[in-house]
Design a protein around this motif. Sequence first.
Motif, mmCIF file in Angstrom:
data_model
loop_
_atom_site.group_PDB
_atom_site.id
_atom_site.type_symbol
_atom_site.label_atom_id
_atom_site.label_comp_id
_atom_site.label_asym_id
_atom_site.label_seq_id
_atom_site.Cartn_x
_atom_site.Cartn_y
_atom_site.Cartn_z
ATOM 1 N N ARG A 163 -7.503 11.712 3.336
ATOM 2 C CA ARG A 163 -8.188 10.423 3.347
ATOM 3 C C ARG A 163 -7.886 9.582 2.105
ATOM 4 N NH1 ARG A 163 -14.451 12.565 3.374
ATOM 5 N NH2 ARG A 163 -14.341 13.978 1.619
ATOM 6 N N SER A 164 -7.618 10.204 0.959
ATOM 7 C CA SER A 164 -7.268 9.427 -0.244
ATOM 8 C C SER A 164 -5.971 8.664 -0.025
ATOM 9 C CB SER A 164 -7.129 10.340 -1.462
ATOM 10 O OG SER A 164 -8.368 10.922 -1.789
ATOM 11 N N PHE A 165 -4.982 9.342 0.556
ATOM 12 C CA PHE A 165 -3.698 8.703 0.821
ATOM 13 C C PHE A 165 -3.834 7.619 1.883
ATOM 14 C CE2 PHE A 165 0.361 8.665 3.224
ATOM 15 C CZ PHE A 165 1.156 8.113 2.232
ATOM 16 N N LEU A 166 -4.612 7.899 2.932
ATOM 17 C CA LEU A 166 -4.812 6.923 4.003
ATOM 18 C C LEU A 166 -5.535 5.683 3.490
ATOM 19 C CD1 LEU A 166 -5.799 9.331 6.897
ATOM 20 C CD2 LEU A 166 -3.674 8.081 6.667
ATOM 21 N N LEU A 167 -6.441 5.873 2.556
ATOM 22 C CA LEU A 167 -7.162 4.736 1.974
ATOM 23 C C LEU A 167 -6.187 3.792 1.277
ATOM 24 C CD1 LEU A 167 -9.973 3.535 1.534
ATOM 25 C CD2 LEU A 167 -10.134 4.855 -0.578
ATOM 26 N N ILE A 168 -5.194 4.363 0.610
ATOM 27 C CA ILE A 168 -4.158 3.542 -0.032
ATOM 28 C C ILE A 168 -3.397 2.743 1.026
ATOM 29 C CG2 ILE A 168 -2.068 3.575 -1.448
ATOM 30 C CD1 ILE A 168 -3.058 6.407 -2.405
ATOM 31 N N MET A 169 -3.014 3.423 2.094
ATOM 32 C CA MET A 169 -2.242 2.770 3.154
ATOM 33 C C MET A 169 -3.005 1.598 3.748
ATOM 34 S SD MET A 169 -0.670 6.173 5.038
ATOM 35 C CE MET A 169 -0.478 5.303 6.579
ATOM 36 N N PHE A 170 -4.285 1.818 4.065
ATOM 37 C CA PHE A 170 -5.069 0.780 4.723
ATOM 38 C C PHE A 170 -5.399 -0.386 3.796
ATOM 39 C CE2 PHE A 170 -6.705 4.380 7.538
ATOM 40 C CZ PHE A 170 -5.792 4.087 8.543
ATOM 41 N N LYS A 171 -5.709 -0.066 2.535
ATOM 42 C CA LYS A 171 -6.151 -1.112 1.603
ATOM 43 C C LYS A 171 -4.994 -1.924 1.037
ATOM 44 C CE LYS A 171 -10.708 0.174 -0.097
ATOM 45 N NZ LYS A 171 -11.523 0.427 -1.306
ATOM 46 N N GLU A 172 -3.891 -1.244 0.696
ATOM 47 C CA GLU A 172 -2.814 -1.920 -0.008
ATOM 48 C C GLU A 172 -1.735 -2.468 0.913
ATOM 49 O OE1 GLU A 172 -1.948 -1.255 -3.751
ATOM 50 O OE2 GLU A 172 -3.609 0.081 -4.245
ATOM 51 N N PHE A 173 -1.741 -2.007 2.161
ATOM 52 C CA PHE A 173 -0.767 -2.517 3.127
ATOM 53 C C PHE A 173 -1.501 -2.873 4.406
ATOM 54 C CE2 PHE A 173 1.250 0.514 0.318
ATOM 55 C CZ PHE A 173 2.233 -0.286 -0.247
ATOM 56 N N PRO A 174 -2.294 -3.947 4.359
ATOM 57 C CA PRO A 174 -3.142 -4.309 5.499
ATOM 58 C C PRO A 174 -2.339 -4.670 6.741
ATOM 59 C CG PRO A 174 -3.126 -6.069 3.874
ATOM 60 C CD PRO A 174 -2.427 -4.898 3.246
ATOM 61 N N PHE A 231 -13.043 5.261 4.593
ATOM 62 C CA PHE A 231 -13.526 4.184 3.726
ATOM 63 C C PHE A 231 -14.840 4.505 3.015
ATOM 64 C CE2 PHE A 231 -10.739 1.904 6.697
ATOM 65 C CZ PHE A 231 -9.924 1.251 5.791
ATOM 66 N N GLN A 232 -15.690 5.296 3.667
ATOM 67 C CA GLN A 232 -16.976 5.615 3.042
ATOM 68 C C GLN A 232 -17.042 7.040 2.519
ATOM 69 O OE1 GLN A 232 -20.508 4.178 5.013
ATOM 70 N NE2 GLN A 232 -19.347 2.690 6.222
ATOM 71 N N GLY A 233 -15.996 7.816 2.772
ATOM 72 C CA GLY A 233 -15.934 9.172 2.227
ATOM 73 C C GLY A 233 -16.969 10.116 2.792
ATOM 74 N N ILE A 234 -17.465 9.816 3.984
ATOM 75 C CA ILE A 234 -18.481 10.666 4.596
ATOM 76 C C ILE A 234 -17.843 11.953 5.118
ATOM 77 C CG2 ILE A 234 -20.075 10.851 6.559
ATOM 78 C CD1 ILE A 234 -20.664 7.895 6.239
#
Length: 295
Positions: free
Chosen positions: A97-108, A166-169
């Motif tokens: 999820r850390s890597f995916l968060l980068i993908m979603f946030k930095e490459f919308p 996104f929420q780390g749940i």
Amino acid sequence: MTISKKQELKQAAIKLFADQGYHHTSIQQIAKTATISKGAFYNHFDSKEQLFIELMKNHHEELYQKLDSLHLSTSLNKKEVFTKKLEIELEQIHQNRSFLLIMFKEFPHKNDDVMSKMNEDFRTRIIRRHKDELLEVYGDQIETMVWDLTIILEGMMKEYISLIVFQGITISIKKLTNFVVAHMDTLAASIVDMEPILNEELLCSSNQSSLLSIPEQLDDVLSMIKPTVESLSISDNEKAKLLDCLTNLRRECQQEHPALYLIEALSLYLKKQPELEKKIIHFEKLVDNLIEGEK
């Protein structure tokens, strides 16, 4: 086990990207974290972008390999295979999820760059896999409604994935998977006599950029047939022939001008196996679409 310097660079990059973002991480920082010089970085990657693209490819290919290696066996029926595949998807998302968060946030979504295009292609492949898996599990009774069911499944998965990434749940992946499949069971049983809202033609016309080309679809269909072949209860010799046939078929489809007579012959041989017939018929329809498109 020792890891290569290239792998060390990947691990260093993932950590730095997660801590401070892709755009705020320099090649110098990545190299320093991996205990090499900035110059040595270029022995492995041409740029930070190339490194990140390789990380994305690794993530996608790892998931494809896990899904394709899940063989249909005497201990797993079709529903259990479908459930297990969804569980594998969600588990990998949870682990990365850390890597995916980068993908979603930095490459919308909708950015016109290589990485955003890769993300969109990956999403499209997964959607098509889900569509084929739903047909495999629920059969002809959902055929007219399969795209509506697929979109509902994507919606359910997307909302839970959003909470995870996104929420780390932290969610029980097994419980979530069983919950999703139970709802798909209910929907599949209740929509038999309903009129579909979506179909492939409508989806293609509304969003050409998010759908795979016919050759890409062919490759996806053939890659999903291989595990079924490997799980057949037939002699090793016959299984080897089928796998060789599948390999040749896939190779021929990748040619710029595929030999249609060879594709027909190979398809006919594979279709002799009852477990493969429906998948090969779907493949043949895609081939017909490819031919029509070239006219």
